[in-house]
Design an enzyme around this catalytic site. Structure first.
Site, PDB file in Angstrom:
ATOM      1  N   CYS A 129       0.827  -1.209   0.000  1.00  0.00           N
ATOM      2  CA  CYS A 129       0.000   0.000   0.000  1.00  0.00           C
ATOM      3  C   CYS A 129       0.863   1.261   0.000  1.00  0.00           C
ATOM      4  O   CYS A 129       1.735   1.436   0.851  1.00  0.00           O
ATOM      5  CB  CYS A 129      -0.911  -0.028   1.237  1.00  0.00           C
ATOM      6  SG  CYS A 129      -1.774   1.520   1.519  1.00  0.00           S
ATOM      7  N   GLY A 155     -14.633   6.138  -7.511  1.00  0.00           N
ATOM      8  CA  GLY A 155     -13.378   6.835  -7.789  1.00  0.00           C
ATOM      9  C   GLY A 155     -12.270   6.535  -6.805  1.00  0.00           C
ATOM     10  O   GLY A 155     -11.217   7.166  -6.855  1.00  0.00           O
ATOM     11  N   HIS A 179      -3.505   0.788   8.421  1.00  0.00           N
ATOM     12  CA  HIS A 179      -4.178   0.442   7.166  1.00  0.00           C
ATOM     13  C   HIS A 179      -5.612  -0.019   7.417  1.00  0.00           C
ATOM     14  O   HIS A 179      -5.844  -0.978   8.142  1.00  0.00           O
ATOM     15  CB  HIS A 179      -3.407  -0.660   6.439  1.00  0.00           C
ATOM     16  CG  HIS A 179      -3.983  -0.970   5.095  1.00  0.00           C
ATOM     17  ND1 HIS A 179      -3.617  -0.294   3.964  1.00  0.00           N
ATOM     18  CD2 HIS A 179      -4.934  -1.856   4.719  1.00  0.00           C
ATOM     19  CE1 HIS A 179      -4.320  -0.757   2.937  1.00  0.00           C
ATOM     20  NE2 HIS A 179      -5.129  -1.708   3.370  1.00  0.00           N
ATOM     21  N   THR A 189      -9.096   4.984  -5.647  1.00  0.00           N
ATOM     22  CA  THR A 189      -7.971   4.330  -6.339  1.00  0.00           C
ATOM     23  C   THR A 189      -6.923   3.818  -5.358  1.00  0.00           C
ATOM     24  O   THR A 189      -6.148   2.936  -5.699  1.00  0.00           O
ATOM     25  CB  THR A 189      -7.297   5.294  -7.328  1.00  0.00           C
ATOM     26  OG1 THR A 189      -6.851   6.461  -6.619  1.00  0.00           O
ATOM     27  CG2 THR A 189      -8.251   5.716  -8.441  1.00  0.00           C
ATOM     28  N   HIS A 221     -10.079  13.478   1.471  1.00  0.00           N
ATOM     29  CA  HIS A 221      -9.606  14.586   0.639  1.00  0.00           C
ATOM     30  C   HIS A 221     -10.145  15.873   1.254  1.00  0.00           C
ATOM     31  O   HIS A 221     -11.363  15.999   1.441  1.00  0.00           O
ATOM     32  CB  HIS A 221     -10.179  14.507  -0.782  1.00  0.00           C
ATOM     33  CG  HIS A 221      -9.752  13.329  -1.584  1.00  0.00           C
ATOM     34  ND1 HIS A 221      -8.817  13.412  -2.595  1.00  0.00           N
ATOM     35  CD2 HIS A 221     -10.139  12.033  -1.543  1.00  0.00           C
ATOM     36  CE1 HIS A 221      -8.656  12.224  -3.155  1.00  0.00           C
ATOM     37  NE2 HIS A 221      -9.453  11.365  -2.542  1.00  0.00           N
ATOM     38  N   HIS A 280      -8.789   7.404   3.342  1.00  0.00           N
ATOM     39  CA  HIS A 280      -8.219   8.752   3.343  1.00  0.00           C
ATOM     40  C   HIS A 280      -9.302   9.771   3.072  1.00  0.00           C
ATOM     41  O   HIS A 280     -10.230   9.522   2.323  1.00  0.00           O
ATOM     42  CB  HIS A 280      -7.101   8.888   2.295  1.00  0.00           C
ATOM     43  CG  HIS A 280      -7.526   8.516   0.916  1.00  0.00           C
ATOM     44  ND1 HIS A 280      -7.591   7.199   0.494  1.00  0.00           N
ATOM     45  CD2 HIS A 280      -7.930   9.269  -0.134  1.00  0.00           C
ATOM     46  CE1 HIS A 280      -8.002   7.174  -0.760  1.00  0.00           C
ATOM     47  NE2 HIS A 280      -8.226   8.415  -1.173  1.00  0.00           N
ATOM     48  N   ASN A 310     -13.846   8.960  -0.907  1.00  0.00           N
ATOM     49  CA  ASN A 310     -14.301   8.080  -1.986  1.00  0.00           C
ATOM     50  C   ASN A 310     -14.288   6.653  -1.459  1.00  0.00           C
ATOM     51  O   ASN A 310     -13.302   6.212  -0.861  1.00  0.00           O
ATOM     52  CB  ASN A 310     -13.392   8.207  -3.201  1.00  0.00           C
ATOM     53  CG  ASN A 310     -13.463   9.584  -3.830  1.00  0.00           C
ATOM     54  OD1 ASN A 310     -14.497  10.240  -3.759  1.00  0.00           O
ATOM     55  ND2 ASN A 310     -12.383  10.036  -4.426  1.00  0.00           N
ATOM     56  N   CYS A 340       0.571   3.308   3.236  1.00  0.00           N
ATOM     57  CA  CYS A 340       1.338   2.685   4.326  1.00  0.00           C
ATOM     58  C   CYS A 340       2.822   3.013   4.159  1.00  0.00           C
ATOM     59  O   CYS A 340       3.524   3.257   5.146  1.00  0.00           O
ATOM     60  CB  CYS A 340       1.145   1.168   4.337  1.00  0.00           C
ATOM     61  SG  CYS A 340      -0.435   0.629   5.032  1.00  0.00           S
ATOM     62  N   HIS A 392      -6.548   2.526   1.026  1.00  0.00           N
ATOM     63  CA  HIS A 392      -6.175   2.851   2.417  1.00  0.00           C
ATOM     64  C   HIS A 392      -7.017   4.090   2.719  1.00  0.00           C
ATOM     65  O   HIS A 392      -6.885   5.108   2.015  1.00  0.00           O
ATOM     66  CB  HIS A 392      -4.666   3.139   2.474  1.00  0.00           C
ATOM     67  CG  HIS A 392      -4.132   3.551   3.819  1.00  0.00           C
ATOM     68  ND1 HIS A 392      -2.988   2.989   4.366  1.00  0.00           N
ATOM     69  CD2 HIS A 392      -4.551   4.492   4.703  1.00  0.00           C
ATOM     70  CE1 HIS A 392      -2.734   3.570   5.548  1.00  0.00           C
ATOM     71  NE2 HIS A 392      -3.669   4.484   5.765  1.00  0.00           N
TER      72      HIS A 392
END
Ligand code: 5GP
Ligand code: ZN
Length: 111
Positions: free
Chosen positions: A7, A94, A49, A96, A103, A101, A88, A10, A99
Site C-alpha cells: 500500500c 473513484g 491500514h 484508487t 480529501h 483517506h 471516496n 502505508c 487505504h
C-alpha cells in the site's frame, strides 16, 4: 500496527516514500495530493491500514476522529475556511488507493 506491504499510503506513513507532511497527530498524517484538482487539495490518512472509511469507522472510531480532527486543523491552516471533506468509497466512486483517506479540497488557499 496494521499495515499492507503493497500500500502506497502505508509506505508514506512508514517514511519509505518521502512526502513532506503538513501536519500529524498520534493516529493520522496529512500531506498534499500529488495531483491536486483544486487550489487546496490535501489528504489525511490514518497511520494504520484500513481499506476505506466505513472499515475505519467500524474498527477504530478513534482513528476516524483523529482523521477528521486533523482535517479540520489543516483546513483552518491552508484554506479560506470553507472546504469539502470527501471519502471516496469503492472503485466505482473513484477510490484508487484502498487505504482510507479524506480529501480536503477548497477553492481558496489561505493567503
Ligand atoms: P482516491 O482516488 O483513492 O480517492 O484518492 C487517491 C489520491 O491519492 C489521488 O487523488 C491521487 O492523486 C493521490 N495519490 C496517489 N499516489 C500518491 C502519492 O504517492 N503521493 C501523494 N501525495 N498522493 C498520491
Ligand atoms: Zn495502507
Amino acid at each position: 500496527m496494521a499495515r499492507d506491504l503493497d500500500c502506497i499510503f502505508c509506505k508514506i506513513v512508514a517514511g519509505e516514500i518521502s512526502t513532506p507532511l503538513l501536519g500529524s497527530n498520534e493516529l493520522a498524517i496529512a500531506f498534499r495530493d500529488i495531483a491536486p484538482r483544486k487550489p487546496v487539495h490535501i489528504l489525511v490518512v490514518p497511520r494504520e491500514h484500513h481499506a476505506n472509511v466505513v472499515e475505519l469507522a467500524e474498527s477504530s472510531p478513534e482513528e476516524l476522529h483523529a482523521v477528521v480532527s486533523l482535517a479540520n486543523q489543516m483546513a483552518k491552516q491552508f484554506s479560506g475556511g470553507s472546504f469539502r471533506l470527501t471519502f471516496n468509497t469503492g472503485a466505482e466512486a473513484g477510490q484508487t488507493v484502498f487505504h482510507a483517506h479524506a480529501h480536503i479540497t477548497s477553492e481558496t488557499a489561505k493567503a
